[in-house]
Every structure is written in C-alpha cells, then in structure tokens.
Design a protein around this motif. Structure first.
Motif, PDB file in Angstrom:
ATOM      1  N   SER B  59       0.216  -0.942   5.635  1.00 30.82           N
ATOM      2  CA  SER B  59      -1.074  -0.179   5.925  1.00 30.82           C
ATOM      3  C   SER B  59      -0.566   1.051   6.822  1.00 30.82           C
ATOM      4  CB  SER B  59      -1.999  -1.020   6.524  1.00 30.82           C
ATOM      5  OG  SER B  59      -1.510  -1.625   7.660  1.00 30.82           O
ATOM      6  N   ASP B  60      -1.651   1.737   7.162  1.00 35.98           N
ATOM      7  CA  ASP B  60      -1.785   2.577   8.206  1.00 35.98           C
ATOM      8  C   ASP B  60      -2.334   2.438   9.574  1.00 35.98           C
ATOM      9  OD1 ASP B  60      -0.553   5.169   9.071  1.00 35.98           O
ATOM     10  OD2 ASP B  60      -2.123   6.552   7.979  1.00 35.98           O
ATOM     11  N   PRO B  86       2.899  -6.492  -3.011  1.00 40.17           N
ATOM     12  CA  PRO B  86       1.848  -5.607  -2.933  1.00 40.17           C
ATOM     13  C   PRO B  86       1.463  -5.518  -1.658  1.00 40.17           C
ATOM     14  CG  PRO B  86       1.410  -7.723  -4.345  1.00 40.17           C
ATOM     15  CD  PRO B  86       2.708  -7.763  -3.716  1.00 40.17           C
ATOM     16  N   LEU B  87       1.897  -6.060  -0.521  1.00 40.78           N
ATOM     17  CA  LEU B  87       1.446  -5.862   0.555  1.00 40.78           C
ATOM     18  C   LEU B  87       2.523  -5.094   1.477  1.00 40.78           C
ATOM     19  CD1 LEU B  87       0.391  -9.635   2.030  1.00 40.78           C
ATOM     20  CD2 LEU B  87      -1.083  -7.503   1.911  1.00 40.78           C
ATOM     21  N   THR B  88       3.808  -5.030   1.020  1.00 42.12           N
ATOM     22  CA  THR B  88       4.706  -3.928   1.540  1.00 42.12           C
ATOM     23  C   THR B  88       4.518  -2.711   0.418  1.00 42.12           C
ATOM     24  OG1 THR B  88       6.169  -5.187   0.301  1.00 42.12           O
ATOM     25  CG2 THR B  88       6.253  -5.617   2.444  1.00 42.12           C
ATOM     26  N   ASN B  89       3.908  -2.682  -0.243  1.00 40.01           N
ATOM     27  CA  ASN B  89       3.818  -1.567  -1.127  1.00 40.01           C
ATOM     28  C   ASN B  89       2.909  -0.451  -0.723  1.00 40.01           C
ATOM     29  OD1 ASN B  89       3.053   0.483  -3.120  1.00 40.01           O
ATOM     30  ND2 ASN B  89       3.879  -0.879  -4.778  1.00 40.01           N
ATOM     31  N   ARG B  90       3.404   0.565  -0.235  1.00 36.93           N
ATOM     32  CA  ARG B  90       2.426   1.559   0.601  1.00 36.93           C
ATOM     33  C   ARG B  90       1.197   1.857  -0.114  1.00 36.93           C
ATOM     34  NH1 ARG B  90       3.757   4.423   5.077  1.00 36.93           N
ATOM     35  NH2 ARG B  90       6.100   3.615   4.791  1.00 36.93           N
ATOM     36  N   GLU B  91       1.208   2.308  -1.485  1.00 31.50           N
ATOM     37  CA  GLU B  91       0.182   2.672  -2.128  1.00 31.50           C
ATOM     38  C   GLU B  91      -0.856   1.624  -2.279  1.00 31.50           C
ATOM     39  OE1 GLU B  91       1.634   3.949  -6.185  1.00 31.50           O
ATOM     40  OE2 GLU B  91       3.241   5.032  -5.549  1.00 31.50           O
ATOM     41  N   LYS B  92      -0.440   0.442  -2.531  1.00 30.06           N
ATOM     42  CA  LYS B  92      -1.366  -0.741  -2.806  1.00 30.06           C
ATOM     43  C   LYS B  92      -1.964  -0.965  -1.223  1.00 30.06           C
ATOM     44  CE  LYS B  92       0.087  -2.548  -7.255  1.00 30.06           C
ATOM     45  NZ  LYS B  92       0.892  -3.459  -7.711  1.00 30.06           N
ATOM     46  N   ALA B  93      -1.310  -1.112  -0.227  1.00 31.06           N
ATOM     47  CA  ALA B  93      -1.388  -1.659   0.838  1.00 31.06           C
ATOM     48  C   ALA B  93      -2.566  -0.739   1.841  1.00 31.06           C
ATOM     49  CB  ALA B  93      -0.289  -1.851   1.877  1.00 31.06           C
ATOM     50  N   GLU B  94      -2.749   0.279   1.258  1.00 28.57           N
ATOM     51  CA  GLU B  94      -3.918   1.299   1.704  1.00 28.57           C
ATOM     52  C   GLU B  94      -4.908   0.748   1.807  1.00 28.57           C
ATOM     53  OE1 GLU B  94      -2.459   5.147   0.708  1.00 28.57           O
ATOM     54  OE2 GLU B  94      -1.222   5.272   2.481  1.00 28.57           O
ATOM     55  N   LYS B  95      -5.308   0.224   0.397  1.00 24.89           N
ATOM     56  CA  LYS B  95      -6.819  -0.391   0.257  1.00 24.89           C
ATOM     57  C   LYS B  95      -7.012  -1.559   1.375  1.00 24.89           C
ATOM     58  CE  LYS B  95      -6.565  -0.456  -4.523  1.00 24.89           C
ATOM     59  NZ  LYS B  95      -5.902  -1.114  -5.779  1.00 24.89           N
ATOM     60  N   LEU B  96      -8.415  -1.768   1.863  1.00 27.21           N
ATOM     61  CA  LEU B  96      -8.784  -2.330   2.814  1.00 27.21           C
ATOM     62  C   LEU B  96      -8.335  -3.747   2.855  1.00 27.21           C
ATOM     63  CD1 LEU B  96     -11.877  -0.527   3.639  1.00 27.21           C
ATOM     64  CD2 LEU B  96      -9.924  -0.560   4.908  1.00 27.21           C
ATOM     65  N   VAL B  98      -7.330  -7.911   1.767  1.00 28.86           N
ATOM     66  CA  VAL B  98      -6.066  -8.357   1.284  1.00 28.86           C
ATOM     67  C   VAL B  98      -6.523  -8.995  -0.376  1.00 28.86           C
ATOM     68  CG1 VAL B  98      -4.757 -10.615   1.579  1.00 28.86           C
ATOM     69  CG2 VAL B  98      -5.233  -9.190   3.663  1.00 28.86           C
ATOM     70  N   GLN B  99      -7.719  -9.562  -0.218  1.00 30.38           N
ATOM     71  CA  GLN B  99      -8.027  -9.910  -1.744  1.00 30.38           C
ATOM     72  C   GLN B  99      -7.804  -9.105  -2.784  1.00 30.38           C
ATOM     73  OE1 GLN B  99      -9.953 -10.906   0.996  1.00 30.38           O
ATOM     74  NE2 GLN B  99     -11.009 -12.889   0.525  1.00 30.38           N
ATOM     75  N   ASP B 100      -8.057  -7.521  -2.465  1.00 30.44           N
ATOM     76  CA  ASP B 100      -7.710  -6.544  -3.454  1.00 30.44           C
ATOM     77  C   ASP B 100      -6.411  -6.464  -3.725  1.00 30.44           C
ATOM     78  OD1 ASP B 100     -10.365  -6.574  -3.665  1.00 30.44           O
ATOM     79  OD2 ASP B 100     -10.665  -4.807  -2.227  1.00 30.44           O
ATOM     80  N   ILE B 101      -5.488  -6.749  -2.871  1.00 26.31           N
ATOM     81  CA  ILE B 101      -4.225  -6.424  -2.977  1.00 26.31           C
ATOM     82  C   ILE B 101      -3.343  -7.472  -3.512  1.00 26.31           C
ATOM     83  CG2 ILE B 101      -2.165  -5.682  -1.581  1.00 26.31           C
ATOM     84  CD1 ILE B 101      -4.201  -4.689   0.534  1.00 26.31           C
ATOM     85  N   VAL B 102      -3.551  -8.712  -2.872  1.00 25.28           N
ATOM     86  CA  VAL B 102      -2.635  -9.853  -3.413  1.00 25.28           C
ATOM     87  C   VAL B 102      -3.215 -10.336  -4.606  1.00 25.28           C
ATOM     88  CG1 VAL B 102      -2.047 -12.162  -2.872  1.00 25.28           C
ATOM     89  CG2 VAL B 102      -2.060 -10.372  -0.961  1.00 25.28           C
ATOM     90  N   THR B 103      -2.239 -10.709  -5.585  1.00 25.47           N
ATOM     91  CA  THR B 103      -2.870 -10.839  -6.916  1.00 25.47           C
ATOM     92  C   THR B 103      -2.502 -12.555  -7.159  1.00 25.47           C
ATOM     93  OG1 THR B 103      -0.473 -10.370  -7.604  1.00 25.47           O
ATOM     94  CG2 THR B 103      -2.174  -8.832  -8.142  1.00 25.47           C
TER      95      THR B 103
END
Lengths: 401, 524
Positions: B59-60, B86-96, B98-103
């Motif tokens: 994240s940032d 997904p959590l270490t992927n910069r593009e995805k991890a910018e989303k707010l 965890v539910q949205d990122i982790v599949t």
C-alpha cells in the motif's frame, strides 16, 4: 462403630437371601436316573408291591454317544431293576439304594400293571399314580398278561427301548383298531364315573415265529412263553378289578360302539373270494329307548369303506358293490354283537350303556342306578350299521389272464 | 481421608495460566503490529507448528504485515496466490479493503486476541497488518482427510455406500446432500476446554420436537471437559441415565441413517474427528432396526425384524435358559431330547453353571482377541477357537457338545443385532442372568427378566420413554416396529418423537374419507 450405609445394608440382606431359596431342587443332568418305563406287580412273596423300572443306561455312554453309535454298541440302552416295598412309593424309594443317580419318574410315559395286581384291584396303585407329582396324567396304562416284570425283561425289537416300542405300537392302533390304550386321565374318569367301567390296554408276549392264532379265539394261548411284546385287545375292569380280556376283533367292536373308532380292515368272504375293506367310522350315536324294560338301546354307526383287496375273480359293477356293501355291513354288525355279548359275559358296562341313560334320561337312571349291576346283562341292543363303499380302487376287474 | 494437595509443577501452572489467557482473551487487538506479535509470540511460545510469514503490504506507504498459520494443514497455493500475491502487488494493494484484494474464501474480520488464537489453531490463516486494530481470517485449511468410503461397522446389502469420515464439514455436507431444504438447521458449537472440538447439532425445523432440541443444547452447554476424542465420549456425558446398561443415544456412521433419523424428528449431534453421529432420542426398538429394512421390500424386512427380536432374546437368555431348564426343570425337556442331553453330559467334570460360564468366558476371549489382533493374525484366532474350543475340549470330555452348541448359537444370535452398542448389552447381561439361572432356575430367570423390563420402562432418552411405542403404547407407531408395513402405508412420522408436521406422505382422498389407514390425520 459407624453404621454401614443403606446401600451396603441392602446388598448384605440380598446376599443372605441367596442362601435362602433356590438350589434345593437343583440336579445335574448326569446325576439323573431317568426312568423310562415303570411296571407295578404284587409282591410275589408276602404283602405289598414290586416295582420294576427301566432306567436310561448312561454308564460309560458318553464316549459311545460321541462315536455316533449310542445304544447299538454292546449293552442295552436301559437297565432293568426291581424292588419290593409295602407301598408303591416305598418300593420306588427302596430302588434308590440300588443306583447312584436320583430317580426321575417325570419322563415315564407308559405304566404297566401286572395281571395279579389287576385281579386283586388296582385302587391303591391308582392313588399313588394320581398323588405323586412326578407321574404324568398322560401316561398310557397297560395291563400285562402275566407279570409286568416278566414283560419288562424282554428286549425291544425295532426301537431302542421297550417303552419306545410300546408307544410305537399304541400309535399304530389308530390304523388297526385291534387295540386301545387309554391314558391315565381317561382311566381315572371312567373309574370315578359310577355309570361306566374303566378299560386299559392289554400287553402280552408272543413268539414271533409261531403262526398267529385264528381271529376270535383270543390271545390267551399265546402268552407266557413268547419273547416279543404286543399290545392288542383290551383289559376290561369291573370297578378296580380286572374282569377279563378282549381280543383284537372284540376291541374293534368296543372302539366302534363307543365312538373311539379308528381305521380297520374288514375281511368279508364274498363270491369265492375274500374282499378286504378299509373301513373308517364317520359317525356314531347310542340311543336309549325311554321307558323300555329291560333297557333297550339303539346304536347307529355310519362308516365308509374302500375296497383295498379282493382274492376272487369277479368284475365289480354297481349291483355287485351294493351286495358286498350289505354283506360287509352284516359282518361289521357281527363284530359289534360279539363285543356286546362279551361285555354282558364279563358283567362290565364298559360300552357306556349306563352313562347313556344317565345322560339321556337322568330320572330313569336314578332308579336304575341302584341295581344296574344286575340289570345290565339283560339290556338289549339293536345295531344299525351303515357301510358305504366309496370306491373299489383304480381297477374294476381283478387281474385275470 | 484427606490427601495433602500436591503443589502444582511449574509447567502445569504455566499451562493453566495460558489456558486461562486464551479462554478469557477478550483483549482487543492493538493497531501496532509489534504489540500484537509480542502477545502472540508469548501465547504460541513452544508451538513449533505455528508458523508465520512476514511481508510488506504494497500500500502507500507500504505496511508490514504478518500471516499466522499452522504447518501441514494449509493449502499453500491459496496462501501464495490468493493472499500474499495480491497484497504485495502494488496495483491491487492500493485499493482500500483487504476483502477486495484477497481472493481466498471465507474472509472474516477478527477483533479480539481470543478469536485470533482460536482461528489459528483451527488451521485457518490469520493476517495482521500494521495500523489496523483487527485481523483477517481466511479459510485456507486443507485437512488431510480420509476419502469418503464404505462404512465398516454398519454395512448394508442394498443402499448407499458412503460412510461418514473424521471431518465434520464433510459429514454435514453428506447429510445436506440428502436433505436439500432450508428447514434442515445446523448449529455449530465448541466442546472441550482444550480440544475445542467443533460439534454440530442438526435438526429439521417443524419436525423435531423443540423440547428435545432445547434439551440437547442445554446438555451440550453443560459439558465441561478438556477434550473429546470421539462422539462416544460425548454420548456418555449427555445421556439420561449414566448407570444404565442400555444405550440411550443411537449412533450411526451412515449419512443416510442420519438423514432418515432427522426426517423422523430426531436430532443428530456430530462431532469433529468422529465418523459416528449421535442420534437422539433413541428408543429400544431402534437397536433392532437397520437401514436395509427400508431399502428392501417389506415382506423380507418384516421377516428379518421378527427374526431379530427372537435372536435378541436368544442372545440374552440362551445359556441362562439352558442352565435353568437342565439343572432345575428337566421334566420340561422332551424325553428324547433329554436322553441325548444326559448322554452328552455324562462324564463332564463341571457343574452345568460352571461349564456355561467357562465356555462363555472362552468365547468372549476369542471374540476380544480376534477384534484386537491385526486382520492377518485374526484368522489364527478363529482357527485356534475352532480347533481348541470346538474339537479338543469336547473330545477331551471337558465340556458337553450341547453346551458348545448353545453358546455358539447365542454368539451368532448376538451378532445379528444391527446396533453394536445394543449387542454389548446382551453380552454383559448374559453373565448375571447365567448366575441367577444357576442359583434359582427359571424362577430366577423370570425374576431377572422382570427386573430388566422394569428398568427398561423407567428409562428415557431425552424425555422420550425408552420402550416407546410399546410402553406407553401408541399403536399407530407399530407400523414400523416388529412388522415393517409397506413404504406407501407409512403416512406419518413416529408420533412419540416428531412434533409438528407429522405427515410423511400425501394420503389419498379415499383414505381420508374412510378415516385414513391409521384412523384419520388431524389437519392443522
């Protein structure tokens, strides 16, 4: 000391009760001396009775039973022993000194009475037979010509034990009708009934290889020397005493008149041959004609027959058969008349005339009852016999070449 | 007598403390990752099977994160591909969120330390991210479980071949597969202070008796043990009469049995790590029923039922009756039989009662030995049994062959009982009955039977009388007792168990007009 808790008390009390009941009538199977057959005679020396028993032979038989050849190997399946005593019970207790096992009379199914005892009167024995809890009421009661002990020394022929042989013969009587063996209850009921006389089975010995005596001559000549047992005819009692014997054919008359009939073979001489009919009773009734003096009875017997054998050469037609039918009916009637005559000869109303009056005309019986002994030989009987030949077998014509 | 209490050893005390900590851990999580790590490190100290994976969430600004999981029971590919990647992927991890990122499946937010510990130990993985005062749980469990295969203890000739296994979720789903209705309710709970065993209570709403259900929950709530290894242990903790020899809780390893029991208004209790489900209420007649009875046509089923009732009596009374009759009442035995019995017994050195006890003990020993030995050696036991007991003892004249026949017949009869726990009752009660028969004869046997029946009618299973539908009598339920009526004639559920919707199948109008087969159905 602390008192034990309730639970402990209950357990202790229950433990005490273990000693109280049960066990006293416990007996292991191998300690039982199983009595298979029982014979009662008068004491040949002095007063009292002599009891003879057949006890199941188990000595050393355990091994034999496993070999699958029990009985056939060597010794007999039963041991015979007898003891004397003042009473029957006394005599049976005296037996206990002879054998290690405990005698069990529960499985006796045939009781033999010696002729001497039967002539003297069997009432003291009857009391024993009904009072002793070990004796079953379903026992067959047989009277021996000669002593019971003699008969019980004979070896059985087909069956393993003598009692089995006797029961086998008794079972055969339904298809033969020349013998009849009542059970103890039956004897007892007719003994207690003032209007009837009891009967019992008749046992005697024959020599199997001597030719049979012609029918109607009685079996008395055949006794005493034989080595094979037969149950044929009847022992007729007057009260508790043996009055006399009935032959096989006379027994057929008894069975048919009293409605105890079984199947029989009736041999009728007909047209240069002998026709044998297998006769079965259909119905029987005895009727007292009220007010008749001396009492008159009508006996109606309906039977049906099947022709099973014919030694002649004649073809059967409808006319033929009705002629044979009439003839056979007459032959059958002769049998009844003979038995009736014998009853009057023996002065024993075992055919049930008295009880017929007491049932059908109780008032008349009240007066007749008092001197029935004297009146009985004078009664007259009319026999209405119907014999219906149903068929003559699958062949009409005898096989003639 | 008072034994002085031993001082607790240090490690025992420590373990207790830790247990307390886990139990009472309502302590909220901290937003600071290091604080959480410190607490959990202390909790999981010495638990080598708890592993962690530290990484930075892209994240940032990037945040440190830690994933807790159990060794060996994890699906590594899910953890790698669906959580860490997904959590270490910069593009995805910018989303707010965890539910949205982790599949990964089954994401749940945890807020207390106690929940975290519980979930980690249940072999789910738990994620901490610095700056969040909560943790995320993912279902990454990949338990190494046995495949569903044919049940060993309760076999049928005709009927489904799937048996339950040691995994609760699979077992519940096997039942759900058979009852696809929302009215099948599954309640999940925990039993066991240390084992934290998951227990599921299944029932069909509107069919099961709410009182029974409430009683099941109440009893389960009261269970306070440290661990449950099998449903059999739980059974002993929740049954009505703990000292009775008769099982008041049924058990089955067949999911079709569970489903059928649920349809009849019963309640099923399933325990994780146990292939046996508990069925309550369970009555005496249930011990003599098998699912075959319903899958085969009713003529045969009825015949087999009758046979089972007879065999149950034989299994219980066989040797006792033999001893009583031969030692006290030999006049009852037909003469021909008695003569062969006497011949067979002559020369046997023991009294009948001792002989019976010895052979019974030998038989039980053989049975137990055959059960415990590995299958390959079990054969040897049966050979020894046949040769020694069957041949040699008789040949040596130690025992009478008749007694061997009686005991063997009784053994066969006891094997014919479908419920193993029911057959055990016969095996135990046979011995006291034998003793009483040897002491008091038939009188004692009759007395013992009376005592057993008095006990039976006084028993209850979760409030339902044990001898139902015989006592108290409910004749309409006799359709499925000794005689099993045809399936088309079983219109109603057992009235002594089910409450509410009693009708199993539509009744033809002609039946209704004539009052119905069982005297009319009350429409609600």
């Amino acid at each position: 000391m602390k008192t034990p808790g309730k639970f402990v008390m209950i357990v202790l009390l229950l433990a005490v009760s273990l000693n109280l009941s049960g066990c006293w009538d416990q007996i292991e199977l191998d300690q039982i001396a199983l009595v298979m057959l029982m014979g009662i005679d008068t004491n040949p020396i002095g007063d009292g009775f002599e009891v003879t028993v057949h006890v199941l032979n188990t000595a050393g038989d355990g091994k034999k039973a496993q070999e699958g050849s029990s009985g056939s190997s060597g010794g007999s399946q039963t041991l015979t022993m007898s003891c004397r005593g003042q009473t029957v019970m006394d005599a049976t207790r005296n037996l206990r000194g002879r054998i290690g096992g405990q005698f069990s009379f529960h499985h006796v199914r045939v009781i033999l009475i010696g002729e001497d005892l039967a002539r003297k009167g069997i009432d003291p024995v009857l009391d024993f037979l009904f009072r002793a809890p070990e004796i079953r009421f379903t026992n067959y009661l047989l009277v021996c010509q000669g002593s019971a002990k003699e008969i019980m020394t004979l070896a059985p022929e087909l069956a393993g034990t003598l009692d089995e042989e006797l029961r086998g013969v008794i079972n055969n009587q339904e298809e033969w009708s020349k013998g009849y063996a009542p059970r103890l209850t039956e004897f007892y009921t007719s003994y207690l009934d003032q209007s009837a006389q009891p009967i019992a089975g008749r046992v005697f010995t024959i020599k199997p290889d001597t030719p049979l005596q012609p029918e109607g001559q009685g079996g008395q000549e055949q006794t005493g020397t034989g080595d094979s047992v037969t149950v044929e005819g009847l022992a007729v009692f007057r009260d508790a005493q043996l009055a006399g014997w009935l032959t096989g054919t006379e027994t057929i008359g008894y069975r048919y008149i009293t409605g105890q009939g079984g199947t029989m073979i009736l041999v009728v001489p007909w047209r240069a041959g002998l026709a044998a009919l297998e006769v079965t009773p259909d119905s029987q009734s005895m009727e007292y004609v009220p007010g008749s003096n001396p009492p008159h009875f009508r006996v109606h017997i309906k039977t049906s027959g099947i022709l099973v054998e014919y030694t002649g050469k004649i073809k059967f037609t409808n006319q033929n058969v009705s002629e044979l039918q009439a003839l056979a009916g007459d032959t059958l009637r002769e049998l009844m008349i003979n038995t009736d005559k014998k009853a009057k000869e023996l002065k024993s109303d075992f055919l049930g005339y008295g009880s017929t009056i007491s049932r059908q005309d109780p008032k008349a019986w009240q007066t007749l009852n008092k001197k029935w002994r004297e009146t009985f030989p004078a009664v007259s009987t009319e026999f209405n016999i119907q014999l219906n030949i149903k068929h003559t077998g699958p062949i009409l014509t005898p096989p003639v070449r | 007598m008072h034994r002085p209490r031993k001082p607790l050893k240090l490690w025992e005390k420590k373990a207790q403390d830790l247990e307390k900590q886990v139990q009472s851990q309502e302590q909220p999580l901290s937003a600071d990752l290091q604080t959480n790590i410190d607490v959990l490190d202390q909790v999981f100290m010495g638990c080598a099977d708890v592993t962690t994976r530290d990484f930075l969430v892209a994240s940032d600004p990037p945040r440190p994160a830690r994933l807790y999981m159990l060794r060996g029971m994890q699906d590594k590919s899910i953890i790698n591909k669906s959580i860490i990647a997904p959590l270490t992927n910069r593009e995805k991890a910018e989303k707010l969120s965890v539910q949205d990122i982790v599949t990964a499946q089954g994401i749940q937010e945890l807020t207390s330390l106690g929940e975290v510990i519980k979930e980690v130990l249940r072999s789910n993985s738990v994620l901490f991210i610095h700056g969040h005062a909560k943790a995320w749980m993912f279902l990454t469990r990949d338990a190494k479980i046995r495949a569903v295969n044919e049940p060993n203890a309760q076999t049928v000739v005709r009927g489904p071949r799937d048996g339950m296994i040691e995994d609760l979720e699979t077992n519940v789903s096997l039942v759900r597969k058979r009852l696809k209705t929302p009215s099948l309710k599954v309640a999940i709970g925990n039993v066991g202070r240390r084992s934290n065993t998951v227990v599921a209570v299944l029932h069909i709403e509107g069919v099961a008796d709410p009182k029974v259900l409430a009683e099941v929950h109440a009893r389960l709530d009261k269970v306070d043990v440290d661990g449950i290894m099998d449903s059999g242990e739980l059974e002993q903790l929740i049954e009505d009469s703990a000292f009775s020899m008769f099982p008041q809780v049924g058990n089955t390893e067949r999911p079709d049995n569970v489903a059928a029991a649920l349809l009849s208004g019963r309640v099923a209790i399933m325990v994780d790590n146990s292939p046996f489900a508990l069925i309550v209420p369970s009555v005496f007649a249930d011990m003599l029923e098998s699912s075959d009875d319903y899958y085969e046509r009713f003529y045969f089923a009825s015949l087999v039922r009758i046979l089972r009732y007879i065999l149950a009596f034989v299994a219980l009374l066989g040797p006792a009756l033999y001893v009583a009759i031969t030692t006290f009442h030999h006049e009852m035995i037909p003469t021909e039989l008695l003569t062969s019995l006497i011949r067979a017994r002559s020369g046997v050195p023991f009294p009948t009662i001792i002989e019976a006890l010895l052979i019974e003990i030998a038989f039980e020993a053989l049975r137990e030995a055959g059960l415990r030995l590995p299958k390959a050696v079990g054969q040897a036991v049966s050979i020894v049994g046949v040769l020694v007991i069957g041949q040699a003892t008789v040949a040596a004249g130690l025992f009478s062959p008749i007694m061997i026949i009686v005991v063997a017949g009784t053994g066969i009869a006891s094997f014919a009982m479908p419920a193993y726990s029911g057959a055990l009752v016969g095996r135990i009660l046979r011995f006291p009955l034998l003793l009483v028969a040897g002491l008091l004869g038939l009188y004692g046997v009759a007395l013992s039977i009376a005592v057993i029946f008095i006990h039976l009618v006084s028993l209850r299973s979760f409030g339902v009388p044990y001898m139902s539908p015989l006592a108290p009598i409910s004749i309409s339920d006799w359709k499925d007792l000794i005689i099993r009526v045809p399936t088309w004639a079983m219109h109603r559920r057992p009235t002594f168990i089910a409450k509410g919707d009693l009708q199993r199948q539509a009744i033809k109008t002609s039946d209704l007009q004539s009052g119905g087969i069982d005297g009319g159905v009350k429409e609600k």
